[in-house]
Design an enzyme around this catalytic site. Structure first.
Site, mmCIF file in Angstrom:
data_model
loop_
_atom_site.group_PDB
_atom_site.id
_atom_site.type_symbol
_atom_site.label_atom_id
_atom_site.label_comp_id
_atom_site.label_asym_id
_atom_site.label_seq_id
_atom_site.Cartn_x
_atom_site.Cartn_y
_atom_site.Cartn_z
ATOM 1 N N GLY A 33 1.104 -1.090 0.079
ATOM 2 C CA GLY A 33 0.241 0.298 0.387
ATOM 3 C C GLY A 33 0.866 0.833 -0.206
ATOM 4 O O GLY A 33 1.562 1.466 0.877
ATOM 5 N N ALA A 59 -0.968 12.810 11.086
ATOM 6 C CA ALA A 59 -2.038 13.594 10.011
ATOM 7 C C ALA A 59 -1.417 14.124 9.295
ATOM 8 O O ALA A 59 -0.232 15.159 9.088
ATOM 9 C CB ALA A 59 -2.228 14.953 11.018
ATOM 10 N N LEU A 91 -10.282 12.983 18.475
ATOM 11 C CA LEU A 91 -10.064 14.795 17.941
ATOM 12 C C LEU A 91 -11.092 15.366 17.239
ATOM 13 O O LEU A 91 -11.858 16.588 17.172
ATOM 14 C CB LEU A 91 -8.989 13.775 16.858
ATOM 15 C CG LEU A 91 -7.416 13.230 17.706
ATOM 16 C CD1 LEU A 91 -6.485 13.061 16.239
ATOM 17 C CD2 LEU A 91 -6.826 15.144 18.271
ATOM 18 N N CYS A 133 -10.409 10.284 7.010
ATOM 19 C CA CYS A 133 -10.213 9.259 8.386
ATOM 20 C C CYS A 133 -11.236 9.561 9.600
ATOM 21 O O CYS A 133 -11.938 8.440 10.259
ATOM 22 C CB CYS A 133 -8.687 9.112 8.676
ATOM 23 S SG CYS A 133 -7.290 8.266 7.565
ATOM 24 N N LYS A 193 -7.442 20.007 4.036
ATOM 25 C CA LYS A 193 -7.016 21.103 4.873
ATOM 26 C C LYS A 193 -6.157 21.693 5.088
ATOM 27 O O LYS A 193 -5.725 20.972 3.339
ATOM 28 C CB LYS A 193 -6.554 20.746 6.298
ATOM 29 C CG LYS A 193 -5.985 19.473 6.504
ATOM 30 C CD LYS A 193 -5.336 19.362 7.930
ATOM 31 C CE LYS A 193 -3.712 17.997 7.631
ATOM 32 N NZ LYS A 193 -3.597 17.554 9.518
HETATM 33 N N1 NAD Z 1 -4.463 9.197 5.855
HETATM 34 C C1 NAD Z 1 -4.307 9.515 6.975
HETATM 35 O O1 NAD Z 1 -4.047 10.755 7.202
HETATM 36 C C2 NAD Z 1 -4.180 8.288 7.834
HETATM 37 C C3 NAD Z 1 -3.347 8.801 8.674
HETATM 38 C C4 NAD Z 1 -3.262 7.412 9.605
HETATM 39 C C5 NAD Z 1 -4.201 6.367 9.192
HETATM 40 N N2 NAD Z 1 -4.651 6.314 8.473
HETATM 41 C C6 NAD Z 1 -5.374 4.016 7.715
HETATM 42 O O2 NAD Z 1 -3.806 3.792 6.544
HETATM 43 C C7 NAD Z 1 -5.083 3.368 5.577
HETATM 44 C C8 NAD Z 1 -3.893 4.149 3.894
HETATM 45 O O3 NAD Z 1 -4.609 5.262 4.173
HETATM 46 P P1 NAD Z 1 -4.027 5.446 3.179
HETATM 47 O O4 NAD Z 1 -4.438 7.581 3.524
HETATM 48 O O5 NAD Z 1 -2.702 5.997 2.771
HETATM 49 O O6 NAD Z 1 -4.890 4.949 2.175
HETATM 50 P P2 NAD Z 1 -4.991 5.306 0.383
HETATM 51 O O7 NAD Z 1 -5.983 5.154 -0.309
HETATM 52 O O8 NAD Z 1 -3.846 6.883 -0.034
HETATM 53 O O9 NAD Z 1 -3.520 4.319 0.239
HETATM 54 C C9 NAD Z 1 -3.731 2.430 -0.233
HETATM 55 C C10 NAD Z 1 -3.139 1.942 -0.850
HETATM 56 O O10 NAD Z 1 -3.001 0.601 -1.288
HETATM 57 C C11 NAD Z 1 -3.472 0.304 -2.390
HETATM 58 N N3 NAD Z 1 -3.331 -1.675 -1.953
HETATM 59 C C12 NAD Z 1 -4.892 -1.634 -2.024
HETATM 60 N N4 NAD Z 1 -5.148 -3.078 -1.859
HETATM 61 C C13 NAD Z 1 -3.575 -3.787 -2.787
HETATM 62 C C14 NAD Z 1 -3.021 -4.188 -2.676
HETATM 63 N N5 NAD Z 1 -4.083 -6.058 -2.138
HETATM 64 N N6 NAD Z 1 -1.903 -4.326 -2.778
HETATM 65 C C15 NAD Z 1 -0.915 -3.870 -2.664
HETATM 66 N N7 NAD Z 1 -2.020 -2.588 -2.406
HETATM 67 C C16 NAD Z 1 -3.102 -2.701 -2.570
HETATM 68 C C17 NAD Z 1 -4.126 0.999 -2.655
HETATM 69 O O11 NAD Z 1 -3.938 1.015 -4.297
HETATM 70 C C18 NAD Z 1 -3.938 2.267 -2.473
HETATM 71 O O12 NAD Z 1 -2.748 2.908 -3.572
HETATM 72 C C19 NAD Z 1 -6.215 3.250 6.325
HETATM 73 O O13 NAD Z 1 -6.468 2.375 7.075
HETATM 74 C C20 NAD Z 1 -6.084 4.761 6.567
HETATM 75 O O14 NAD Z 1 -7.060 4.827 8.147
HETATM 76 C C21 NAD Z 1 -4.499 7.135 7.337
#
Ligand code: NAD
Length: 458
Positions: free
Chosen positions: A11, A163, A226, A275, A338
């Site tokens: 990911g 964040a 938050l 999120c 934001k």
């Molecule tokens: N964005 C934030 O600020 C944040 C902060 C803390 C936690 N999170 C958590 O982290 C997780 C990821 O969030 P994000 O914002 O990075 O999401 P995102 O959508 O930006 O990235 C996820 C990536 O995973 C890839 N993916 C999906 N299935 C896959 C597979 N089977 N094999 C390989 N790649 C695959 C997608 O193509 C995508 O590029 C979520 O659970 C989110 O809740 C996000």
């Protein structure tokens, strides 16, 4: 070059990319590979224009990429090579079937678990980085151990608290790193291995360990708290506007109580981002599943206030502009959820833009980093929407400006120039309370902040 440890992250999103870049930067002895099924995203990570904007990210990626940080689509190879596998795939709100609109959609998560099981040929530590419902590690373990092979997978929970907009700073100096594990010998050994990686740059007292369920649940609860602060202060803005109180003054007085603290008390059009809403919905769904309806309703209130705040903003615009927006030109300053990010997921600007289009306003959208995403978000809507990065061009000839995102650049514009170029009477609706309202009023604008008296010339 021979590396001490091989780390994989599945990911390459807003979390996977920056977190792995930081590990690669701090641990030059580790080989860090980030894989994704999205070929275009990986191509961008390997190019000069990274797929996400995050202050400080470019520098770190450029310093480590090709040295000990690699972006690739070769998931099978990555799994085989790695000793530690972070899973950072998306876990959006489920849109179908049982739990639609509330529960986490774990299809990407489960596919990843199955991929790991299929390709792994030696013991691995699997680290949950994504935000997940509590007890997901149990499901993960069941999938991973569902055949009779000899490979051992130890699942850890290590939720990410960064964040967007401050990701690099948050990763470099986090308030805490949380690692949950099983309390077995193997669980503790795996946990210690992960602690050692973070301890390369993070003081040990900030690396907190816990049981795996506490760790999974803490992330949902942290986001709920938050978001709750934002909804709490936003709920007060409506009352301030009725009573001529000023929410900034109220927030300052309340926040100076050290038991409350002064952060996250800025009134606004509401929270956004991928999120907060999804994680609260997920928490609410979990509570309902366990028959805890009162607890579920309590947290649901945080989301209700957030929706209310966006509606209220549009109604204020409508009321101020003589109860009709039809044919009027409204410029939105900012579209990202934001400042300092190009991310528009769940941005309050999306629903506000849609509502304004329903009122038949013509929109001009301006943002320094988020216009590409804005175009996608508003695709296919009936109505006139134009996109212009330059705020002076964007506001030219408009009847109203509405600040959607607290980008610093909007504070320092030449508002006399903006005023002269707009239709009269000119309105400003400051959805982030970042502008100098008194000065704008003196220039001639009718000014509508959030949670404080409006300044009008009528
Ligand atoms: N964005 C934030 O600020 C944040 C902060 C803390 C936690 N999170 C958590 O982290 C997780 C990821 O969030 P994000 O914002 O990075 O999401 P995102 O959508 O930006 O990235 C996820 C990536 O995973 C890839 N993916 C999906 N299935 C896959 C597979 N089977 N094999 C390989 N790649 C695959 C997608 O193509 C995508 O590029 C979520 O659970 C989110 O809740 C996000």
């Amino acid at each position: 070059m021979k590396f001490e440890k091989s780390i994989l992250c599945i990911g390459a999103g807003y979390v996977g990319g920056p977190t792995m870049a930081m590990i690669a930067h701090k641990c030059p002895d580790c080989k860090v590979t980030v894989v994704d099924i999205d070929k275009e995203r990986i191509r961008q990570w390997n190019s000069d224009v990274l797929p996400i904007y995050e202050p400080g990210l470019d520098e770190i990626v450029k310093a480590t990429r090709g040295r000990n940080l690699f972006f690739s689509t070769e998931i099978e190879k990555g799994i085989k090579e790695a000793e530690i596998i972070f899973v950072s795939v998306n876990t959006p709100t489920k849109l179908f079937g049982a739990g639609a609109g509330m529960a986490a959609d774990l299809q990407y998560w489960e596919k990843t678990a199955r991929q790991i099981k299929r390709y792994a040929d030696a013991d691995k530590i699997i680290v949950e980085k994504s935000t997940l419902p509590v007890k997901t590690a149990l499901a993960m373990e069941r999938i991973l151990t569902s055949s009779d092979n000899e490979i051992h997978f130890e699942v850890l929970s290590n939720p990410e608290f960064l964040a967007e907009g401050t990701a690099i700073k948050d990763l470099e100096e986090p308030d805490r790193v949380l690692i949950g594990s099983k309390e077995t010998d193997r669980g503790v050994r795996a946990r210690d291995e992960l602690v050692e990686i973070y301890a390369t740059w993070i003081p040990r007292e900030r690396i907190v360990t816990s049981n795996i369920w506490s760790s999974e649940l803490s992330k949902l609860v942290a986001n709920a708290f938050l978001a709750q602060r934002i909804s709490s202060i936003n709920s007060v803005t409506a009352l301030c506007e009725k009573t001529d109180a000023d929410v900034t003054e109220v927030a300052r007085a309340v926040g100076m109580d050290s038991r409350v603290g002064n952060k996250f008390l800025k009134a606004s059009i509401g929270f956004g981002g991928s999120c907060f809403k999804k994680d609260i919905l997920n928490l609410v769904y979990l509570c309902r599943q366990y028959g805890l309806d009162e607890v579920a309703s309590y947290w649901e209130g945080v989301i209700r206030i957030n929706e209310y705040q966006k509606d209220r903003f549009v109604l204020t615009m409508l009321g101020a502009m003589f109860n009709t927006l039809a044919g009027k030109r409204v410029c939105l300053f900012g579209f990202a959820f934001k400042a300092d990010t190009g991310d528009t997921r769940e941005s309050p600007a999306i629903s506000i833009a849609k509502r304004l289009i329903e009122e038949r306003a013509e929109l001009v959208i301006s943002d320094p980093k988020a216009l590409k995403n804005a175009v996608k978000d508003l695709e296919g809507l009936d109505g006139t929407v134009r996109y212009m990065e330059d705020p002076y061009e964007a506001s030219y000839g408009c009847d109203a400006l509405a600040v959607m995102t607290e980008w610093g650049l909007y504070k320092d514009l030449d508002y006399e120039r903006v005023y002269r170029s707009m239709a009269q009477p000119a309105f400003i609706f400051d959805g982030r309370n970042i502008l100098d309202h008194k000065r704008l009023f003196e220039i001639g604008f009718n000014v509508f902040p959030i949670g404080k008296p409006a300044l009008t010339h009528f």
